[in-house]
Design a protein around this motif. Sequence first.
Motif, PDB file in Angstrom:
ATOM      1  N   THR A  12       3.717  -0.702   3.597  1.00  0.00           N
ATOM      2  CA  THR A  12       3.411  -1.409   4.248  1.00  0.00           C
ATOM      3  C   THR A  12       2.550  -2.247   3.394  1.00  0.00           C
ATOM      4  O   THR A  12       2.816  -1.786   2.303  1.00  0.00           O
ATOM      5  CB  THR A  12       2.062   0.157   4.799  1.00  0.00           C
ATOM      6  OG1 THR A  12       2.173   0.853   4.558  1.00  0.00           O
ATOM      7  CG2 THR A  12       3.024   0.503   6.060  1.00  0.00           C
ATOM      8  N   THR A  13       1.816  -2.774   4.241  1.00  0.00           N
ATOM      9  CA  THR A  13       0.577  -3.762   3.560  1.00  0.00           C
ATOM     10  C   THR A  13      -0.740  -3.686   4.128  1.00  0.00           C
ATOM     11  O   THR A  13      -0.496  -2.471   4.678  1.00  0.00           O
ATOM     12  CB  THR A  13       0.788  -5.477   3.148  1.00  0.00           C
ATOM     13  OG1 THR A  13       1.218  -5.625   5.026  1.00  0.00           O
ATOM     14  CG2 THR A  13       3.230  -6.148   3.010  1.00  0.00           C
ATOM     15  N   TYR A  47       6.324  -2.867   7.302  1.00  0.00           N
ATOM     16  CA  TYR A  47       7.923  -3.075   7.882  1.00  0.00           C
ATOM     17  C   TYR A  47       9.187  -2.334   7.116  1.00  0.00           C
ATOM     18  O   TYR A  47       8.923  -1.024   7.250  1.00  0.00           O
ATOM     19  CB  TYR A  47       7.734  -3.835   6.361  1.00  0.00           C
ATOM     20  CG  TYR A  47       6.992  -5.536   6.480  1.00  0.00           C
ATOM     21  CD1 TYR A  47       7.082  -6.519   6.444  1.00  0.00           C
ATOM     22  CD2 TYR A  47       5.548  -5.388   5.945  1.00  0.00           C
ATOM     23  CE1 TYR A  47       6.085  -7.674   6.634  1.00  0.00           C
ATOM     24  CE2 TYR A  47       4.404  -5.619   6.252  1.00  0.00           C
ATOM     25  CZ  TYR A  47       5.225  -7.390   6.558  1.00  0.00           C
ATOM     26  OH  TYR A  47       4.301  -9.395   7.094  1.00  0.00           O
ATOM     27  N   THR A  48      10.469  -2.712   7.362  1.00  0.00           N
ATOM     28  CA  THR A  48      11.301  -1.905   7.021  1.00  0.00           C
ATOM     29  C   THR A  48      12.256  -2.901   7.010  1.00  0.00           C
ATOM     30  O   THR A  48      12.100  -4.097   6.908  1.00  0.00           O
ATOM     31  CB  THR A  48      12.114  -1.332   8.673  1.00  0.00           C
ATOM     32  OG1 THR A  48      12.780  -2.205   9.138  1.00  0.00           O
ATOM     33  CG2 THR A  48      11.669  -0.172   8.840  1.00  0.00           C
ATOM     34  N   LEU A  49      12.962  -2.590   5.789  1.00  0.00           N
ATOM     35  CA  LEU A  49      14.836  -3.316   4.679  1.00  0.00           C
ATOM     36  C   LEU A  49      15.572  -2.674   4.749  1.00  0.00           C
ATOM     37  O   LEU A  49      15.845  -1.317   4.182  1.00  0.00           O
ATOM     38  CB  LEU A  49      13.847  -3.304   2.896  1.00  0.00           C
ATOM     39  CG  LEU A  49      14.388  -3.916   2.731  1.00  0.00           C
ATOM     40  CD1 LEU A  49      14.893  -5.814   3.266  1.00  0.00           C
ATOM     41  CD2 LEU A  49      13.942  -3.895   1.053  1.00  0.00           C
ATOM     42  N   GLY A  50      16.081  -2.636   5.985  1.00  0.00           N
ATOM     43  CA  GLY A  50      17.701  -2.847   5.586  1.00  0.00           C
ATOM     44  C   GLY A  50      18.593  -2.574   4.361  1.00  0.00           C
ATOM     45  O   GLY A  50      18.674  -3.576   4.195  1.00  0.00           O
ATOM     46  N   LEU A  51      19.164  -1.000   4.313  1.00  0.00           N
ATOM     47  CA  LEU A  51      19.739  -1.531   2.619  1.00  0.00           C
ATOM     48  C   LEU A  51      21.296  -1.070   3.251  1.00  0.00           C
ATOM     49  O   LEU A  51      22.150   0.920   2.307  1.00  0.00           O
ATOM     50  CB  LEU A  51      19.467  -0.458   1.985  1.00  0.00           C
ATOM     51  CG  LEU A  51      18.101  -1.149   0.902  1.00  0.00           C
ATOM     52  CD1 LEU A  51      17.109  -0.219   0.364  1.00  0.00           C
ATOM     53  CD2 LEU A  51      17.814  -2.251   0.175  1.00  0.00           C
ATOM     54  N   SER A  82       0.621  -0.896  -0.422  1.00  0.00           N
ATOM     55  CA  SER A  82       0.322   0.244   0.080  1.00  0.00           C
ATOM     56  C   SER A  82       0.494   1.148  -0.193  1.00  0.00           C
ATOM     57  O   SER A  82       0.347   1.906  -0.194  1.00  0.00           O
ATOM     58  CB  SER A  82      -1.092  -0.294   1.231  1.00  0.00           C
ATOM     59  OG  SER A  82      -0.086  -0.013   2.918  1.00  0.00           O
ATOM     60  N   CYS A  83       2.139   1.079   0.491  1.00  0.00           N
ATOM     61  CA  CYS A  83       3.131   2.573   0.388  1.00  0.00           C
ATOM     62  C   CYS A  83       4.542   2.085   0.274  1.00  0.00           C
ATOM     63  O   CYS A  83       4.768   1.383   0.767  1.00  0.00           O
ATOM     64  CB  CYS A  83       2.399   3.401   1.882  1.00  0.00           C
ATOM     65  SG  CYS A  83       3.552   4.791   1.927  1.00  0.00           S
ATOM     66  N   ILE A  84       5.419   2.758   0.195  1.00  0.00           N
ATOM     67  CA  ILE A  84       6.639   2.607   0.109  1.00  0.00           C
ATOM     68  C   ILE A  84       7.165   4.046   0.521  1.00  0.00           C
ATOM     69  O   ILE A  84       6.866   5.098  -0.386  1.00  0.00           O
ATOM     70  CB  ILE A  84       7.217   2.208  -0.968  1.00  0.00           C
ATOM     71  CG1 ILE A  84       6.874   1.196  -1.432  1.00  0.00           C
ATOM     72  CG2 ILE A  84       8.941   2.041  -0.736  1.00  0.00           C
ATOM     73  CD1 ILE A  84       7.316   0.492  -2.797  1.00  0.00           C
ATOM     74  N   GLU A 101       8.990  -7.114   9.999  1.00  0.00           N
ATOM     75  CA  GLU A 101       8.355  -7.066  10.671  1.00  0.00           C
ATOM     76  C   GLU A 101       7.710  -6.078  11.241  1.00  0.00           C
ATOM     77  O   GLU A 101       8.133  -6.624  12.702  1.00  0.00           O
ATOM     78  CB  GLU A 101       7.251  -8.465  10.390  1.00  0.00           C
ATOM     79  CG  GLU A 101       5.679  -7.361  10.469  1.00  0.00           C
ATOM     80  CD  GLU A 101       4.483  -8.955  10.165  1.00  0.00           C
ATOM     81  OE1 GLU A 101       3.408  -8.491  10.588  1.00  0.00           O
ATOM     82  OE2 GLU A 101       5.120 -10.534  10.382  1.00  0.00           O
ATOM     83  N   ILE A 102       7.864  -5.197  11.655  1.00  0.00           N
ATOM     84  CA  ILE A 102       7.562  -3.502  12.829  1.00  0.00           C
ATOM     85  C   ILE A 102       6.454  -4.157  13.850  1.00  0.00           C
ATOM     86  O   ILE A 102       6.562  -4.527  15.405  1.00  0.00           O
ATOM     87  CB  ILE A 102       8.178  -2.415  12.454  1.00  0.00           C
ATOM     88  CG1 ILE A 102       9.168  -2.197  11.919  1.00  0.00           C
ATOM     89  CG2 ILE A 102       8.006  -1.598  13.639  1.00  0.00           C
ATOM     90  CD1 ILE A 102      10.438  -3.194  11.784  1.00  0.00           C
ATOM     91  N   ALA A 103       5.581  -4.337  12.792  1.00  0.00           N
ATOM     92  CA  ALA A 103       4.542  -4.267  13.646  1.00  0.00           C
ATOM     93  C   ALA A 103       3.266  -4.511  13.163  1.00  0.00           C
ATOM     94  O   ALA A 103       2.939  -4.444  11.529  1.00  0.00           O
ATOM     95  CB  ALA A 103       3.846  -2.914  14.438  1.00  0.00           C
ATOM     96  N   SER A 104       1.872  -5.662  13.337  1.00  0.00           N
ATOM     97  CA  SER A 104       0.795  -6.054  12.413  1.00  0.00           C
ATOM     98  C   SER A 104       0.237  -5.197  12.995  1.00  0.00           C
ATOM     99  O   SER A 104      -0.579  -5.227  14.421  1.00  0.00           O
ATOM    100  CB  SER A 104       0.896  -7.102  12.123  1.00  0.00           C
ATOM    101  OG  SER A 104       0.760  -7.951  13.695  1.00  0.00           O
TER     102      SER A 104
END
Length: 491
Positions: free
Chosen positions: A204-205, A216-220, A179-181, A239-242
């Motif tokens: 986010t989903t 969610y976060t993705l480390g780069l 849904s969002c980046i 996954e940070i929170a649901s």
Amino acid sequence: MILRRTGISPSKAPFRALLLNPRTLLPKLLKPLPIRKLRNRTLPKLLQARELEGRHVIYPHYCRCNFAEEYDKIQASKPVVWRYRGTDKMGVCALKHLRVDLQTLQGQTETDVLLTGSINGSLSFSEVGGVGQYFDDGTKWRADCVKNFVKGKTFEHDEMRKPVFRPNRAALLMPSRISCIRLGPKCSPQAENDGSVAGRVLFTTLGSETSGGSVYTLGLVEPLNLGPGILNTWSGLEEIASFRCTLWTAEYDYNRHRAVIGTSLGGASVDLETRMETWFLRCKSDVFAQQIINSGNVILCGLRNGAIVTADFREKRESLSDRLISHRIPYSSSIGGCKKEWFKLKGDIFPSHTIRMPSSISSLVSLQFDEQYFLASAMDGSIRLYDHRLLQRGAVQSYEGHVNSHTRIQLGVDPTERFVTSGGEDCKLRSWSLKSGELLFEEKFSDSIVSTMCYKTYSSCKAEEENQYKRDSSHGAWLGSHEGLFYMRWL
């Protein structure tokens, strides 16, 4: 006549300063000027007028205008558009352009990548311009020029656009639609312009019928590996929170390293380190759009019922901080024909800064040069520019011609903040002058709605790349729709 109508002082000094600054807006101009037609102005006529009259030219039947502004408008009205073959099955609904360090078998190199989110829940990386030279297998998408509005240009003379290559295993399937980046601190446009590499990505989903959405976060921080070491890249996914609700949108709070989300139950923030959740807004109307303003102290929340609420989302230190204050906000009589006179919500909001648009809020965008100004679009086709300091006086500017009835369509503002761009339900893409509200471009080149876009703001073509691709140092935007991936460039 214009000065008398707008109430601006006829003194020459402030009016001259307004003309000389192409980024100056008119906070006192509550009634937009009539839309002028750009088709009667051409570059030769503009150059001739400048030679005769100097920097500020006067067109017949038009007001005095700035040469640089008029030149940019003419350029913005004649873009070149490419469609990438084979991307029609991607279903792009979220899109970001990043500059990253890429780890390959030949060593480490800096390159451009696209991070795309799809309606089927796929999150994937694609390399721009490398023609797959760093990978053994994958999918290559070549670009076909579908529109070229530059006079005298034909499809046979169009320059070739760099291809996009997605290596195998560079896609990850999430539980539901992306849904969002949002880009983290080291992924901001300012960092990209400085040549910095990416650091963290937030996404986010949306959620499904059986489960809610997640953050969610993705480390780069480490070099991106899209080859045999792809597992090292996906190992940075957390996954940070649901939630047991729909997640429509999110913002990255750089000051406190938090995710601020808009849901079907209201607005909440999630600490990315401690993963603590805090609700700052509770309402029965979905939060479709958000925008952080005022140096990260308050946030705009655009609701399904057409209201734009200003809320303080900072964590409170008082012991009663969990108790949200109840408010009764009056309805506008024009919102959806609603018979109710007010609606309830809870939160630390500013009732006097609450405004209403005729329909559900689709997108909110804050301007960087002055964050007190923000753009808002509604699902009835309204697009308006507001000054947060003068909300009760109405919109500063409006933009006519947009077509929408029920779709969440993202607004795009170019890096120079001179133009506003949006897709429409008639599958046309439109661009307006941010300052004057003038419709500059209106064309259909996709059979589906262009619902998301992101801008490329720097030159990424390196000397060792193939000579068949021209050096691209101009402004360009990536466009995403259910039909696939597009790229639009201005000369």
